[in-house]
Design an enzyme around this catalytic site. Structure first.
Site, PDB file in Angstrom:
ATOM      1  CG  ASN A 403      -2.050   0.996   1.099  1.00  0.00           C
ATOM      2  OD1 ASN A 403      -1.939   1.968   0.370  1.00  0.00           O
ATOM      3  ND2 ASN A 403      -3.131   0.781   1.821  1.00  0.00           N
ATOM      4  CG  ASP A 404       1.621   3.189   3.677  1.00  0.00           C
ATOM      5  OD1 ASP A 404       0.548   3.654   3.246  1.00  0.00           O
ATOM      6  OD2 ASP A 404       1.821   2.882   4.854  1.00  0.00           O
ATOM      7  CB  VAL A 405       5.914   0.435  -0.865  1.00  0.00           C
ATOM      8  CG1 VAL A 405       6.415   0.176   0.539  1.00  0.00           C
ATOM      9  CG2 VAL A 405       5.064  -0.717  -1.364  1.00  0.00           C
TER      10      VAL A 405
END
Lengths: 482, 120
Positions: A403-405
């Site tokens: 997700n964040d990456v």
């Protein structure tokens, strides 16, 4: 004469062992040579352990009457410790590797602390330098022991939430100062100062304080930051071993300890950089609590969803696909299914690559190991810097459990808490599919702008179930064509 | 002749500095794909502390020292054996496309050859 022979034997074997450790680690510069490298290091270790039994010829007069018991104790300790850890290491799940490494690491720190304790309680150290170094090694080793145990508990899910109280930093600072002060008292006590409590009591208090500090220091750190924490404790243990090596005048310990200390430091910095945070920030600012509505406000656009079979067929007829796996893939135990799907794509002459973000997984490089375990050849696995430019020319980027990456807000949105973090440019691909359990925010609680981009479509569902559907869809095509 | 190793002050600092520098350079050359085995492998390497534990235990002269020494050797042995077991296991998993399609003997042959080469 016997003493000299012993010194030559131990010195020589330790020298070879130190060389083999460094050479073995050097061999890790390629996955092809790495297995031979660790085996060489293993040979060095076995040699160093066996030859250290020659110490029986050099023991002090005071220890001589106890020699037989000590040898027996040594053999029993080696047997129990070695066999138990060996068995655990052979059977542990790859997903549980971070906590396993944390445990082994804590053991090393504890052993270094133990050596220091024998030196201190036995009043064997001579001179102020040795004493200070012993205390320093004891402090670092003890912190590594108790801290690693807390890290293990967090990674293993025994401790669920970070434990935080107001003014925690000041409390930790106070404990640290007390520990150092007690260390100072031990220093004076060992030099003949007369105290109300005996020297051994102060030594025990010193170890107690150091252990407590390790616990307090690790408790408030969030689960997402554990990769950095494991790396730090790896460096700590290495340092403690190196310092105790100096105390025992054993260069093999000094060299091995310092090499590992440097390695741990380097990995710590790499991980912190990949998370876009300083090491101090990880240790002292208690990240990891969901940022409530912080950062990105409402994102324009909507999340579109697509059927797994449609996405699979699109990938089957694409010429290039990059897969971005995250820890969610491992949490769903879907690596095997993913590789099965990839093999179908490869059979259909689709170019497939895996793109790994440095913080994918719970310790540096864990995602690579999990993919290797599933059978993915390592020449298909690419790291962030090597693959990021390829997304622009790729037909499909498939994001699974990450997700964040892949959040483009890290590039553009200055108000985002992850602004500046290096990300995988999945959004640059012509089409992006995201396999995700359902709508909602990721681990860090940050809205992912990628999901709202026009090129992105969501495939909702459990990663394993979705991949099974994808495999069926592509197989179905094959049957129809034949 | 005296084979006793005595390191004091600056000699020890030089050893520390050179080892730290060597470690930094060696580890810097390890690709990110191997960072987990690297960490467990370096973990294994600091298991050398067991040697120090053995020294302490063999020289123990009181029950307290024996107890702590036993504890140190126990933990050190766990560090060594566990670190090696997981590292070896993980490294064995890394295969190239050739290895996976053509079977393992090829990979082993290459290893053996490379190995012999470096030893000669």
């Amino acid at each position: 004469m016997l003493t000299q022979l012993t010194q030559v034997a131990i010195g020589g074997v330790d020298l070879i062992a130190a060389f083999l450790f460094m050479y073995g680690l050097k061999q890790m510069s390629s996955p092809a040579s790495a297995p031979a490298g660790i085996r060489l290091a293993g040979v060095g270790m076995v040699g160093a352990v066996l030859v250290s039994f020659l110490y029986v010829f050099t023991v002090d007069a005071a220890a001589r009457p106890h020699l037989m018991i000590n040898i027996a104790l040594a053999v029993v300790a080696l047997g129990i410790g070695g066999a138990g850890a060996w068995f655990a290491g052979r059977t542990v799940q790859m997903t549980a590797m971070p906590q396993m490494v944390a445990i082994y690491n804590g053991m090393g720190g504890g052993a270094a602390g133990g050596i220091a304790a024998v030196e201190l309680f036995g009043a064997r150290t001579h001179g102020i330098t040795q004493l200070v170094v012993t205390l320093l090694g004891a402090l670092i080793g003890s912190i590594s022991l108790s801290g690693s145990l807390i890290a293990w508990a967090k990674l293993d899910g025994v401790l669920k939430a970070p434990w935080r109280v107001p003014g925690q930093q000041f409390m930790n600072l106070a404990v640290m100062i007390i520990t150092l002060a007690v260390g100072g008292v031990v220093l004076f006590a060992s030099h003949g100062a007369v105290l109300t409590l005996g020297t051994p009591t102060w030594i025990a208090i010193f170890f107690g304080c150091a252990l407590v500090f390790g616990i307090l220091m690790t408790l408030p750190i969030g689960g997402a930051d554990m990769p950095v924490v494991i790396s730090i404790y790896n460096a700590f243990t290495g340092l403690a071993v190196g310092l105790e090596g100096f105390v025992l005048q054993n260069p093999a310990l000094m060299i091995a300890g310092m090499v590992v200390g440097a390695a741990g430091l380097l990995l710590t910095l790499i991980m912190a950089k990949a998370m876009n945070r300083s090491v101090a920030n990880v240790l002292f600012t208690n990240f990891g609590t969901p940022a409530k509505g912080k950062g990105t406000g409402p994102v324009p656009g909507t999340e579109k969803s697509v059927e797994a079979s449609d996405a699979a067929i699109k990938m089957r007829y694409a010429s290039s696909v990059i897969i971005v796996p995250g820890y969610g893939l491992a949490a769903a135990h879907a690596q095997q299914k993913l590789f099965e799907f990839v093999k179908l794509l490869l059979a259909a002459k689709v170019s497939v690559k895996f793109a790994i973000h440095p913080v994918a997984g719970r310790m540096p490089g864990q995602m690579d190991v999990l993919l290797a375990e599933a059978g993915v050849p390592y020449d298909m696995i690419f790291q962030l810097d090597d693959i990021n430019d390829d997304f622009a020319t790729t037909d499909v980027a498939l994001v699974i459990g990450a997700n964040d990456v892949v959040n483009p807000a890290a590039r553009s949105d200055k108000s985002s808490p992850i602004f500046g973090m290096p990300i995988l440019n999945a959004d640059k691909a012509k089409q992006v599919y995201v396999i995700k359990r359902g709508q909602g925010k990721g681990y860090s609680g940050i809205v992912n702008a990628l999901f709202y981009e026009p090129v992105c479509a969501m495939v909702y569902g459990d990663a394993q179930a979705v991949l099974v559907k994808m495999i069926e869809a592509v197989r179905g095509l094959g049957a129809a064509a034949a | 002749m005296n084979f006793d190793i005595t390191m004091t002050g600056f000699v020890a600092l030089y050893v520390f500095m050179l080892a730290g520098f060597a470690g930094w350079v060696i580890i810097g050359g390890v690709p990110a794909i191997l960072h987990t085995p690297l960490m467990s492998g370096s973990n294994f390497v600091h298991g050398i502390v067991v040697v120090g534990g053995l020294f302490a235990l063999l020289n123990a002269s009181t029950a307290l020292e024996q107890g702590i020494g036993f504890f140190a050797v126990l933990l050190g042995a766990g560090n060594v054996a566990g670190g090696y077991a997981v590292t070896d296991r993980m490294l064995a998993m890394f295969k190239t496309s050739n290895d996976t399609t053509k079977h393992k003997p090829g990979a082993h042959g290459r290893h053996a050859k490379g190995h012999a080469h470096k030893k000669s």
